[in-house]
Design an enzyme around this catalytic site. Structure first.
Site, PDB file in Angstrom:
ATOM      1  N   HIS A 131     -39.406  39.644  83.137  1.00 27.83           N
ATOM      2  CA  HIS A 131     -38.206  40.087  84.109  1.00 27.83           C
ATOM      3  C   HIS A 131     -38.619  40.146  85.537  1.00 27.83           C
ATOM      4  O   HIS A 131     -37.634  40.354  86.129  1.00 27.83           O
ATOM      5  CB  HIS A 131     -37.768  41.198  83.802  1.00 27.83           C
ATOM      6  CG  HIS A 131     -37.005  41.387  82.290  1.00 27.83           C
ATOM      7  ND1 HIS A 131     -36.179  40.422  81.957  1.00 27.83           N
ATOM      8  CD2 HIS A 131     -37.139  42.240  81.214  1.00 27.83           C
ATOM      9  CE1 HIS A 131     -35.892  40.688  80.763  1.00 27.83           C
ATOM     10  NE2 HIS A 131     -36.358  41.834  80.120  1.00 27.83           N
ATOM     11  N   ASP A 168     -38.372  36.591  73.331  1.00 36.02           N
ATOM     12  CA  ASP A 168     -38.163  38.064  73.640  1.00 36.02           C
ATOM     13  C   ASP A 168     -36.715  38.219  73.223  1.00 36.02           C
ATOM     14  O   ASP A 168     -35.781  37.213  73.522  1.00 36.02           O
ATOM     15  CB  ASP A 168     -38.391  38.502  74.842  1.00 36.02           C
ATOM     16  CG  ASP A 168     -38.191  39.961  75.237  1.00 36.02           C
ATOM     17  OD1 ASP A 168     -39.469  40.828  75.005  1.00 36.02           O
ATOM     18  OD2 ASP A 168     -37.037  40.562  75.380  1.00 36.02           O
ATOM     19  N   HIS A 170     -34.535  39.789  75.221  1.00 35.98           N
ATOM     20  CA  HIS A 170     -33.938  39.752  76.477  1.00 35.98           C
ATOM     21  C   HIS A 170     -34.207  38.436  77.150  1.00 35.98           C
ATOM     22  O   HIS A 170     -35.330  38.111  76.898  1.00 35.98           O
ATOM     23  CB  HIS A 170     -34.546  40.934  77.300  1.00 35.98           C
ATOM     24  CG  HIS A 170     -34.354  42.287  76.728  1.00 35.98           C
ATOM     25  ND1 HIS A 170     -35.283  42.955  76.076  1.00 35.98           N
ATOM     26  CD2 HIS A 170     -33.222  43.059  76.670  1.00 35.98           C
ATOM     27  CE1 HIS A 170     -34.668  44.069  75.501  1.00 35.98           C
ATOM     28  NE2 HIS A 170     -33.712  44.297  75.909  1.00 35.98           N
ATOM     29  N   ASP A 249     -39.140  42.185  70.163  1.00 41.26           N
ATOM     30  CA  ASP A 249     -37.941  43.170  69.936  1.00 41.26           C
ATOM     31  C   ASP A 249     -36.639  42.624  69.338  1.00 41.26           C
ATOM     32  O   ASP A 249     -35.627  43.098  69.398  1.00 41.26           O
ATOM     33  CB  ASP A 249     -37.614  43.831  71.479  1.00 41.26           C
ATOM     34  CG  ASP A 249     -37.831  42.999  72.700  1.00 41.26           C
ATOM     35  OD1 ASP A 249     -38.072  41.763  72.368  1.00 41.26           O
ATOM     36  OD2 ASP A 249     -37.737  43.308  73.671  1.00 41.26           O
TER      37      ASP A 249
END
Length: 313
Positions: A131, A168, A170, A249
């Site tokens: 990120h 991931d 995200h 995740d």
């Protein structure tokens, strides 16, 4: 196969409060599962070195680097516990050192794999990175470890084409920002959407292949996506090295997301990536830990990933 496992105690000294899901215990959970699975003995364990600021500058602005360095130093001087970058991302006095270790692991692994010392490597490091944009830390991430390593492979080692695979839960907005205008880098990813950081759903550049997926997507759907979209794109790009943003995740036991993957799905994806690497990249892969917050699922999933990387499955 020679698979290295990079980590360092400094990566556990960075912490953001007892309430925070991105906790030092994540790395211990991985270590515990390595021992329980009895694969620890088959890995080439290496200490993560400190990244040089020059490595960071290949991706990040001077202001982004100085923010982490100066605020970490100020905390050491003041005795205050934390500095908030945003509501989710904190620094403590050890964060600068931990972030240098995390990026340094990715760079060192890249050097060792390209030198032929290793077939591939996994970096069990934190803080995570995908990120972190060129201009700012965010989303638990301080510096973008995978992006730094990929740019190092091109700018220092002269590779002409690399790929970043991000699984991931995200969207890796920071990695996309770093390479949005660099077609030498093919980025393929899936992620739950709509979900933090609420990006990636709009059509991107042709070398950025985003696949937003709804909550409760299961492993069968992800495998179909990989087969129909990722693999043709990866083969067409012919990467000379592959970097993995390895977030776990999307596991069905992880409350940070709402997807339905299990360990076997991570092993299957790793196997597909290895086949692409064997065909185009002399097998060269560097994988870096991103998310994964259910400790048991995280440890088991990393073991599944490593078993395939090390040809122990």
């Amino acid at each position: 196969m020679t698979t290295a496992f990079y980590t360092h105690a400094d990566c556990q000294r960075h912490e953001m409060g007892d309430w925070h899901p991105e906790t030092p215990i994540r790395l211990q959970a991985i270590e515990d599962q390595l021992i329980a699975s009895r694969i620890d003995q088959f890995l080439d364990r290496r200490d993560a070195p400190l990244a040089d600021p020059t490595d960071l500058r290949r991706i990040h602005s001077e202001a982004a680097i100085d923010s982490v360095r100066q605020h970490s130093a100020a905390l050491a001087e003041s005795g205050q516990p934390y500095h908030a970058i945003d509501t989710d991302t904190m620094l403590n006095r050890h964060s600068w050192q931990a972030a240098l270790r995390a990026a340094g692991a990715a760079v060192a692994a890249t050097d060792a794999v390209l030198a032929g010392e290793l077939d591939n490597a996994f970096c069990s490091v934190r803080p995570p990175g995908h990120h972190a944009t060129p201009e700012r830390a965010m989303g638990f991430c301080l510096f973008n470890n995978v992006a730094i390593a990929a740019r190092h492979a091109m700018d220092v080692h002269g590779l002409e084409r690399v790929a970043v695979v991000d699984f991931d839960v995200h969207h890796g907005n920071g990695t996309e920002d770093a390479f949005a205008h660099d077609p030498r880098v093919l980025m393929v990813s899936f992620f739950q959407h709509p979900f933090f950081p609420f990006s990636g759903a709009d059509p991107a550049e042709s070398h950025i292949l985003n696949s937003p997926l709804p909550a409760y997507t299961d492993g069968a759907t992800v495998r179909q996506l990989v087969t129909e979209k990722w693999l043709p794109a990866l083969h067409a790009h012919r990467p000379q090295m592959i970097f993995i943003s390895a977030g776990f995740d999307a596991h069905r036991e992880d409350d940070m997301g709402q997807m339905g993957l299990v360990e076997a799905d991570y092993a299957w994806m790793t196997r597909q990536i290895m086949q692409v690497a064997a065909q185009h990249a002399q097998g060269r892969i560097v994988s870096c830990l991103e998310g994964g917050y259910n400790l048991s699922a995280l440890g088991r999933s990393v073991v599944a990933h490593l078993k395939v990387l090390a040809d122990l499955d």
